[in-house]
Design an enzyme around this catalytic site. Structure first.
Site, PDB file in Angstrom:
ATOM      1  N   HIS A  45       0.824  -1.215   0.000  1.00 13.56           N
ATOM      2  CA  HIS A  45       0.000   0.000   0.000  1.00 13.56           C
ATOM      3  C   HIS A  45       0.857   1.264   0.000  1.00 13.56           C
ATOM      4  O   HIS A  45       0.602   2.198  -0.754  1.00 13.56           O
ATOM      5  CB  HIS A  45      -0.936  -0.004   1.216  1.00 13.56           C
ATOM      6  CG  HIS A  45      -2.044  -1.010   1.106  1.00 13.56           C
ATOM      7  ND1 HIS A  45      -1.843  -2.358   1.274  1.00 13.56           N
ATOM      8  CD2 HIS A  45      -3.353  -0.860   0.821  1.00 13.56           C
ATOM      9  CE1 HIS A  45      -2.997  -2.996   1.113  1.00 13.56           C
ATOM     10  NE2 HIS A  45      -3.929  -2.113   0.832  1.00 13.56           N
ATOM     11  N   LYS A 111      -8.875  -9.082   8.048  1.00 12.28           N
ATOM     12  CA  LYS A 111      -9.351  -9.459   9.382  1.00 12.28           C
ATOM     13  C   LYS A 111      -9.994  -8.239  10.022  1.00 12.28           C
ATOM     14  O   LYS A 111      -9.438  -7.157   9.996  1.00 12.28           O
ATOM     15  CB  LYS A 111      -8.201  -9.966  10.244  1.00 12.28           C
ATOM     16  CG  LYS A 111      -8.633 -10.410  11.628  1.00 12.28           C
ATOM     17  CD  LYS A 111      -7.589 -11.273  12.311  1.00 12.28           C
ATOM     18  CE  LYS A 111      -6.426 -10.482  12.834  1.00 12.28           C
ATOM     19  NZ  LYS A 111      -5.511 -11.279  13.652  1.00 12.28           N
TER      20      LYS A 111
END
Lengths: 215, 233
Positions: A45, A111
């Site tokens: 990212h 998650k």
């Protein structure tokens, strides 16, 4: 959408995912994916946004991202997945909205949940966030039929690099953020905040030591 | 106490066995709690959390796979008894822990998680300065050597579930899972293994330590009994 399996809104989807199908998904839907996906963690990212370093993955065909640093083993012919346990998605919150736009993602598996910026991007660009269900890494890895490619392993190591894999019935995962602005965890967060105030009161925790959460 | 001289090869075998067992197994009583909870759980998502976790536990045990995929922060807690000596010197303890962690990481039994704190380079062994983490304590009254290995994930703070709010809850003598709202199970919260070398070595689950009151010695005794019980079973 390929087929609806049962009344608990369980779906089996093929990758690449199309926008119409993704926009029809709702929070709590349970999904299995068949097809290719790629892994991305913090460095993916940061590099994609700050340095425009993006691995040569055909994102129009592989529009499913997995937040995970899998355990992989070398074989005589390539690589084998040992365990794929989705990791905490919130770490990627700062950059995720930009990555969704840049790569044209349709689904992100991770998650728990992500923040407001990502929720807005999901709605705007037609993408969903899914969370893992239980500790399931070894079984998930057993569903990988092929490790297609790996990018930047020498530079970033086996956890932060980008793995591209193919799997059959990869899941289950559940939609925790949909394209309609819903976040499954919002209610839990609100309840946790109320409990937190009680905890602060009960233990007489001074203001400067109180736990503060941004989201 | 008669002195006990520990060879590097024996120590290596013991620690390697300890590590390879814990990554594929969890204590039976914890598994039983999960089964019981699954039987009584009504929320579909919560049931699936438990069902998947149990399936993964069985799969890991049957296939020597990983019961958790996030195991790259190796922690050793070592207790040295008053009678223990090391052939070649006490530094072999560090060498063995490092060798075993590197070997297990290369074999993909541990995730290659650790990176250099400044350069972020991952050397693929989980070994470096102060890594694995090795805590050594002297206990003159202890006979032999005890080694606890904890295959942690990325962060010492996360000994329990790091989902937004829910996870494990202990009420009375029972562990309750609270996944109805989507809490995330985490292997890191599950108990670890220890082994105890005397003239032989035993391996047992450490799940009673930290859960019971009393002195450290009492807790060790509880853990030892559990270890022996596990061996017998």
């Amino acid at each position: 959408m390929d087929d609806k399996v049962d009344k608990v809104n369980e779906y089996r989807l093929d990758v690449p995912l199309n926008e119409e199908v993704v926009r029809s998904l709702k929070v709590k839907d349970i999904i299995y994916f068949s097809g290719a996906f790629f892994t991305a963690r913090s460095l993916f990212h940061i590099r994609a946004v700050q340095q425009n370093i993006i691995p040569p993955v055909p994102f129009d065909q592989i529009n499913l991202m997995l937040h995970a640093g899998p355990v992989m083993a070398r074989t005589e012919t390539g690589w084998r997945a040992i365990s794929i346990e989705p990791t905490t998605s919130m770490r990627m919150e700062k950059y995720e909205s930009l990555v969704i736009e840049k790569l044209g993602l349709r689904a992100i598996i991770g998650k728990s949940t992500m923040g407001r910026k990502t929720l807005e991007a999901l709605k705007r660009f037609g993408c969903v966030h899914l969370s893992k269900i239980g500790i399931y890494g070894s079984v998930l890895a057993s569903k990988v039929s092929k490790v297609i490619d790996v990018h930047y392993i020498d530079e970033l190591g086996p956890i932060e690099c980008t793995w591209v894999m193919e799997a059959k019935d990869f899941g289950p995962f559940f939609v925790d953020m949909d394209t309609h602005g819903n976040n499954f965890y919002a209610k839990i967060q609100a309840r946790a905040r109320r409990r937190l105030e009680e905890v602060h009161r009960r233990f007489s925790i001074p203001d400067k030591l109180k736990y503060v959460s941004e989201d | 106490m008669n002195p006990l001289v520990l060879k590097k090869e024996v120590l290596h075998e013991m620690v390697y066995h300890l590590l390879t067992r814990i990554i594929s197994d969890i204590p039976r009583d914890v598994e039983d709690y999960l089964e019981k909870q699954l039987a009584s759980e009504k929320a579909p998502l919560a049931s699936l959390q438990l069902k998947n976790t149990l399936e993964n536990i069985h799969y890991a045990r049957d296939n020597s796979a990983l019961s958790c995929g996030d195991t790259g922060y190796p922690l050793f807690y070592i207790y040295l008894g008053g009678n223990i000596l090391f052939e070649g010197g006490p530094h072999i303890l560090y060498e063995v822990c490092q060798d075993v962690v590197a070997k297990a990481t290369k074999e993909s039994r541990l995730r290659s998680t650790m990176v250099h704190p400044l350069t972020r380079v991952n050397v693929g062994t989980n070994v470096g300065s102060f890594m694995p983490y090795i805590d050594i304590r002297m206990d003159p009254k202890l006979v032999g050597l005890k080694v606890i290995f904890v295959p942690k994930g990325g962060d010492l703070r996360q000994f329990f579930s790091n989902a937004p709010s829910d996870g494990w809850e202990k009420r009375g003598d029972k562990i309750h899972s609270r996944f109805g709202d989507g809490g995330t199970l985490c292997r890191k919260g599950l108990p670890s293994l220890y082994c105890w070398y005397r003239n032989w070595w035993d391996i047992g689950f450490l799940h009673e330590i930290g859960q019971r009151g009393g002195s450290a010695k009492t807790r060790w005794r509880s853990a030892s009994r559990e270890g022996n019980r596990c061996l017998r079973s």
